[in-house]
Design an enzyme around this catalytic site. Structure first.
Site, PDB file in Angstrom:
ATOM      1  N   ASP A 135       0.972  -1.254  -0.168  1.00 36.12           N
ATOM      2  CA  ASP A 135       0.063   0.034  -0.085  1.00 36.12           C
ATOM      3  C   ASP A 135       0.947   1.354   0.119  1.00 36.12           C
ATOM      4  OD1 ASP A 135      -2.011  -2.191   0.450  1.00 36.12           O
ATOM      5  OD2 ASP A 135      -3.130  -0.792   1.823  1.00 36.12           O
ATOM      6  N   LYS A 137      -6.590   3.626  -3.155  1.00 43.25           N
ATOM      7  CA  LYS A 137      -7.072   3.734  -1.894  1.00 43.25           C
ATOM      8  C   LYS A 137      -7.380   4.946  -1.408  1.00 43.25           C
ATOM      9  CE  LYS A 137      -5.086   2.318   2.697  1.00 43.25           C
ATOM     10  NZ  LYS A 137      -4.364   1.417   3.268  1.00 43.25           N
ATOM     11  N   LYS A 141     -10.109   0.769  -2.629  1.00 44.50           N
ATOM     12  CA  LYS A 141     -10.205   0.346  -1.202  1.00 44.50           C
ATOM     13  C   LYS A 141     -10.706   1.954  -0.506  1.00 44.50           C
ATOM     14  CE  LYS A 141      -6.949  -1.072   2.598  1.00 44.50           C
ATOM     15  NZ  LYS A 141      -5.788  -1.410   2.847  1.00 44.50           N
TER      16      LYS A 141
END
Length: 257
Positions: A102, A166, A198
């Site tokens: 991430d 995300k 996300k």
């Protein structure tokens, strides 16, 4: 999606959850507990999301064949590290056993008009995330604020090789919002690519989760949200999911992420 029962929604949210501990005081005992919590009587979470320094421990705890993926964060949370440092951080995390990276984009540079900094960062990290490692790119939408900037960041990340986009680190004042989700989900649709989404930070109840899943269903269709295309980044959501699945009803959480 509107006819989905709370229990069905909770079960779906469980399967899409990146169970997260990115607290500043996280320690080895907390990671052990997180790995245990990721396996429930109703099924397991999609992943755990942890600091890079705990990846090796989590891999040893979960084993090599666990269906629970290990996600970790790089260039986190500031988005301000040099590209070479972030690439090195990513390489080490993968060597330690991370399945998913991430990555925070250099969002402050983007706010200042430097699109090239975003491209450079995402392309460089993408290059060391060989399949099946997933690259999830954090835009920090609460800091970008502007709709056009969020849309542009989404397209930059997707074009540079993101597997997921995300919303947030969970470390700023404004994290996941439905407005940002709408922009990002539409950017994915506009790109024509298979890219996941996300929302992270502030998703604390099954009711919260349902709002994002219903939005995704409206834009992409009712069967789009599966673990390869949709995740929730949360620490407190699991408690509410289990309350619903246990028949105790939906409660509230004081989780900060």
């Amino acid at each position: 999606m509107n006819e989905t029962t709370p229990r069905q929604m909770a079960a779906k949210a469980l399967s899409l959850l990146d169970l997260t501990d990115l607290t500043d005081n996280c320690d080895a005992a907390a990671i052990e507990l997180l790995c245990q919590q990721a396996v429930t009587p109703f099924g397991h979470t999609a992943a755990i999301c942890i600091w890079p320094r705990f990846v090796k421990q989590a891999r040893a705890l979960l084993g090599s064949s666990s269906p629970i993926r290990i996600a970790t964060v790089v260039n986190f949370p500031s988005g301000g590290l040099p590209v070479d440092d972030v690439v090195a951080e990513t390489r080490q995390a993968i060597a330690d056993g991370a399945d998913e990276i991430d990555l925070v984009i250099p969002y402050k540079a983007l706010i200042a008009g430097d699109e090239a900094a975003v491209r450079e960062m995402v392309v460089a990290v993408r290059a060391v995330c060989a399949p099946p490692v997933l690259l999830k790119v954090i835009l920090e939408t609460g800091e970008l604020k502007d709709r056009d900037l969020i849309r542009n960041a989404s397209h930059l990340a997707i074009a540079s090789g993101a597997d997921f986009i995300k919303t947030s680190t969970g470390k700023v004042a404004v994290n996941a919002t439905l407005e940002a989700a709408d922009i990002m989900l539409n950017a994915i649709r506009e790109s024509g690519r298979k890219v996941g989404f996300k929302p992270a930070g502030g998703v604390r109840t099954v009711g919260d989760a349902a709002l994002y899943l219903n939005l995704a269903a409206t834009i992409h269709g009712p069967d789009w949200a599966i673990p390869s295309t949709f995740r929730f980044g949360a620490s407190g959501l699991l408690g509410d999911i289990l309350a619903v699945l246990d028949g105790r009803g939906s409660g509230s959480s004081n989780a900060t992420y």
